[in-house]
Design a protein around this motif. Structure first.
Motif, PDB file in Angstrom:
ATOM      1  N   LYS A  82      27.373-119.213   6.094  1.00  0.00           N
ATOM      2  CA  LYS A  82      27.566-120.194   5.025  1.00  0.00           C
ATOM      3  C   LYS A  82      28.930-119.938   4.405  1.00  0.00           C
ATOM      4  O   LYS A  82      29.340-118.797   4.265  1.00  0.00           O
ATOM      5  CB  LYS A  82      26.472-120.041   3.957  1.00  0.00           C
ATOM      6  N   GLY A  83      29.633-121.016   4.052  1.00  0.00           N
ATOM      7  CA  GLY A  83      30.898-120.873   3.351  1.00  0.00           C
ATOM      8  C   GLY A  83      32.133-120.858   4.232  1.00  0.00           C
ATOM      9  O   GLY A  83      33.194-120.421   3.787  1.00  0.00           O
ATOM     10  N   MET A  84      32.030-121.331   5.464  1.00  0.00           N
ATOM     11  CA  MET A  84      33.201-121.356   6.350  1.00  0.00           C
ATOM     12  C   MET A  84      34.355-122.106   5.681  1.00  0.00           C
ATOM     13  O   MET A  84      35.514-121.719   5.823  1.00  0.00           O
ATOM     14  CB  MET A  84      32.840-122.006   7.687  1.00  0.00           C
ATOM     15  N   GLY A 118      38.105-120.169  -1.137  1.00  0.00           N
ATOM     16  CA  GLY A 118      37.334-121.037  -2.019  1.00  0.00           C
ATOM     17  C   GLY A 118      36.471-120.257  -2.986  1.00  0.00           C
ATOM     18  O   GLY A 118      36.621-119.042  -3.161  1.00  0.00           O
ATOM     19  N   ASP A 119      35.532-120.972  -3.597  1.00  0.00           N
ATOM     20  CA  ASP A 119      34.694-120.400  -4.650  1.00  0.00           C
ATOM     21  C   ASP A 119      33.365-119.848  -4.158  1.00  0.00           C
ATOM     22  O   ASP A 119      32.605-119.296  -4.948  1.00  0.00           O
ATOM     23  CB  ASP A 119      34.443-121.455  -5.734  1.00  0.00           C
ATOM     24  N   GLY A 120      33.056-120.030  -2.867  1.00  0.00           N
ATOM     25  CA  GLY A 120      31.825-119.468  -2.310  1.00  0.00           C
ATOM     26  C   GLY A 120      30.579-120.194  -2.759  1.00  0.00           C
ATOM     27  O   GLY A 120      30.663-121.266  -3.342  1.00  0.00           O
ATOM     28  N   PRO A 121      29.435-119.623  -2.503  1.00  0.00           N
ATOM     29  CA  PRO A 121      29.215-118.315  -1.881  1.00  0.00           C
ATOM     30  C   PRO A 121      29.466-118.350  -0.373  1.00  0.00           C
ATOM     31  O   PRO A 121      29.408-119.394   0.250  1.00  0.00           O
ATOM     32  CB  PRO A 121      27.747-118.019  -2.178  1.00  0.00           C
ATOM     33  N   ILE A 122      29.747-117.166   0.152  1.00  0.00           N
ATOM     34  CA  ILE A 122      29.999-116.980   1.576  1.00  0.00           C
ATOM     35  C   ILE A 122      28.945-116.014   2.092  1.00  0.00           C
ATOM     36  O   ILE A 122      28.696-114.979   1.475  1.00  0.00           O
ATOM     37  CB  ILE A 122      31.410-116.405   1.812  1.00  0.00           C
TER      38      ILE A 122
END
Length: 139
Positions: A82-84, A118-122
């Motif tokens: 998640k978060g690419m 970016g701001d995430g989440p990752i």
């Protein structure tokens, strides 16, 4: 040894990082070999501009990186679950290297090349095979 070396020769990316404001969640398939413990999920905070490998190493998650994090191998291969879109885009050099990694998937990246943007989440999955069975001791 400075705070970036951690016995595995990782050096800082060399640029200023802001405050840790981006949530990065590491999912470890083999936490024992990566941390010496049994905790599978690590919720950490990263600064924009940090590489995912740096963030992990700063917090005791010893992702293998035989080349020292300079995109010369594929040992720091991870899956971005998640978060690419919150990471830098893969360069041609990274794409060439990641193709050498075992278990290649569409969401495969080299953690040494993933800059938090970016701001995430990752969410990052570290596969169980991400370890070197024999660690060399620096001379």
């Amino acid at each position: 040894m400075d705070r970036w070396e951690f016995g595995m020769h990782l050096r800082s990316s060399g640029h200023h990082h802001g405050p840790p404001t981006v949530k990065v969640v590491y999912h470890l398939e083999d936490p024992e070999s990566l941390t010496g413990g049994n905790k599978e999920v690590h919720e950490l905070m990263a600064a924009k501009g940090e590489h995912l490998l740096e963030v992990a190493m700063e917090h005791g998650i010893n992702i293998e990186h035989a080349c020292g994090g300079v995109c010369a191998c594929s040992t720091c291969h991870v899956y971005i679950e998640k978060g690419m879109e919150d990471l830098s885009e893969a360069t041609e050099a990274e794409e060439d290297r990641v193709e050498e990694a075992p278990g290649l998937q569409r969401n495969s990246r080299l953690s040494c090349q993933c800059v938090v943007k970016g701001d995430g989440p990752i969410h990052v999955r570290v596969p169980a095979w991400n370890r070197n069975a024999i660690k060399e001791i620096p001379h």
